[in-house]
Design an enzyme around this catalytic site. Structure first.
Site, mmCIF file in Angstrom:
data_model
loop_
_atom_site.group_PDB
_atom_site.id
_atom_site.type_symbol
_atom_site.label_atom_id
_atom_site.label_comp_id
_atom_site.label_asym_id
_atom_site.label_seq_id
_atom_site.Cartn_x
_atom_site.Cartn_y
_atom_site.Cartn_z
ATOM 1 N N HIS A 102 -42.176 -29.937 -4.840
ATOM 2 C CA HIS A 102 -41.457 -30.783 -5.800
ATOM 3 C C HIS A 102 -41.999 -32.211 -5.705
ATOM 4 C CE1 HIS A 102 -38.210 -32.232 -8.300
ATOM 5 N NE2 HIS A 102 -38.064 -33.231 -7.435
ATOM 6 N N THR A 134 -33.897 -22.033 -2.561
ATOM 7 C CA THR A 134 -32.572 -21.402 -2.538
ATOM 8 C C THR A 134 -32.082 -21.345 -3.986
ATOM 9 O OG1 THR A 134 -31.501 -23.530 -2.254
ATOM 10 C CG2 THR A 134 -32.058 -22.322 -0.238
HETATM 11 C C1 GRF Z 1 -46.538 -30.577 -9.512
HETATM 12 O O1 GRF Z 1 -46.427 -31.959 -9.554
HETATM 13 C C2 GRF Z 1 -45.423 -29.972 -8.693
HETATM 14 O O2 GRF Z 1 -44.912 -30.823 -7.730
HETATM 15 C C3 GRF Z 1 -44.359 -29.716 -9.732
HETATM 16 O O3 GRF Z 1 -45.052 -29.357 -10.894
HETATM 17 C C4 GRF Z 1 -46.354 -29.930 -10.869
HETATM 18 C C5 GRF Z 1 -47.304 -28.807 -11.085
HETATM 19 O O4 GRF Z 1 -48.603 -29.254 -11.318
HETATM 20 N N1 GRF Z 1 -43.429 -28.718 -9.260
HETATM 21 P P1 GRF Z 1 -49.813 -28.215 -11.358
HETATM 22 O O5 GRF Z 1 -49.505 -27.229 -12.473
HETATM 23 O O6 GRF Z 1 -49.889 -27.559 -10.028
HETATM 24 O O7 GRF Z 1 -51.010 -29.048 -11.661
#
Ligand code: GRF
Length: 208
Positions: A102, A134
Site C-alpha cells: 500500500h 485481512t
Molecule cells: C502501487 O503504488 C501499490 O502500492 C498500490 O498500487 C500501485 C500499483 O502499481 N497498491 P503497479 O501496478 O505495481 O505499478
C-alpha cells in the site's frame, strides 16, 4: 500468485526478485487489458481475468475469483495494485498467506489517492507498507515499511515515482521473508525471525 489491476510495476519487481525464493505461478486481474497481464504473458506466466461486468453480483464474482485462484494452488497471494476488496471466499484460499503493498505509511492514509492526501495534509514523511491482508481495507498487520522525507516542491508525480521505486525493493524482500518462513502472521501479529514485531521493520530511502 499475483493479483493486480494496473501497470504491474510491482509484479515486475516481484518477478525480477524471485531468484530461488519463490515462483510466480499465475497472475490474475479484474481488467482484461491491464498492462500487468501483458507483462505476465511476456514472461509466459499463466493469466486469468475475472471481470465484474461478467457477474451479476459481488458474491458470484468473488466465488469465481476464489475458484480461479484456488485452481493455481498458490502458497502465497501477493496483491500488487489490485483495486478491489477481496471477498471472504477469496480471503479463505490462503489465509495468513496473502500480502498487499500500500502506497502510504499505514495506518496513515488507507484507501485511495494517498500521495495527494499526504501532500495536502502536509505530511513530512511518506512511503509504502507491505502488510498481511485481512478483511478490512489496508488494515492488516504490517511487515515492512519504506519511508521517505517529503521534499519541498514535491508533486504527486514525484512522490509516486519515489514511493514506487522503494516498493520495488521492499515487496520482493518481504515476500521472500514470508516464503522462507521467516515472516509469519500469528494471532494477529507479525513474527519475524522468531520474534513478534511491535512495529514493522522500516527502511529509509537513504538506506536503499
Ligand atoms: C502501487 O503504488 C501499490 O502500492 C498500490 O498500487 C500501485 C500499483 O502499481 N497498491 P503497479 O501496478 O505495481 O505499478
Amino acid at each position: 500468485m499475483v493479483l493486480g489491476s494496473g501497470a504491474g510495476s510491482n509484479f515486475e519487481a516481484l518477478a525480477n526478485g524471485a531468484a530461488d525464493r519463490y515462483e510466480i505461478v499465475a497472475v490474475g486481474s479484474d481488467k482484461a487489458h491491464a498492462p500487468i497481464l501483458a507483462r505476465a504473458r511476456r514472461r509466459a506466466i499463466t493469466c486469468f481475468t475475472i471481470a465484474p461486468q461478467d457477474y451479476p453480483d459481488r458474491g458470484t464474482r468473488d466465488a469465481a475469483l476464489a475458484d480461479a485462484v484456488r485452481r493455481q494452488r498458490p502458497d502465497w497471494i501477493a496483491l500488487a495494485g489490485y483495486m478491489r476488496l477481496l471477498g471472504a471466499e477469496t480471503l479463505a484460499v490462503a489465509p495468513g498467506h496473502t500480502l498487499n503493498v500500500h502506497p502510504a505509511l499505514l495506518p496513515a492514509f488507507p484507501g485511495l489517492h494517498t500521495h495527494r492526501r499526504a501532500l495536502s495534509a502536509g505530511a513530512r514523511e511518506h512511503g509504502s507498507t507491505v502488510h498481511f491482508v485481512t478483511s478490512e481495507l489496508d488494515a492488516g498487520p504490517a511487515i515492512l515499511q519504506a519511508r521517505l522525507a517529503v521534499r519541498r516542491h514535491e508533486t504527486q508525480e514525484t512522490l509516486e515515482a519515489r514511493v514506487k521505486a522503494m516498493e520495488h525493493r521492499i515487496y520482493p524482500q518481504a515476500l521472500g521473508w514470508c516464503t522462507a518462513g521467516r515472516a509469519t502472521l500469528r494471532d494477529g501479529a507479525v513474527w519475524l525471525d522468531g520474534r513478534a514485531l511491535s512495529e514493522p521493520r522500516i527502511v529509509d530511502e537513504t538506506d536503499l
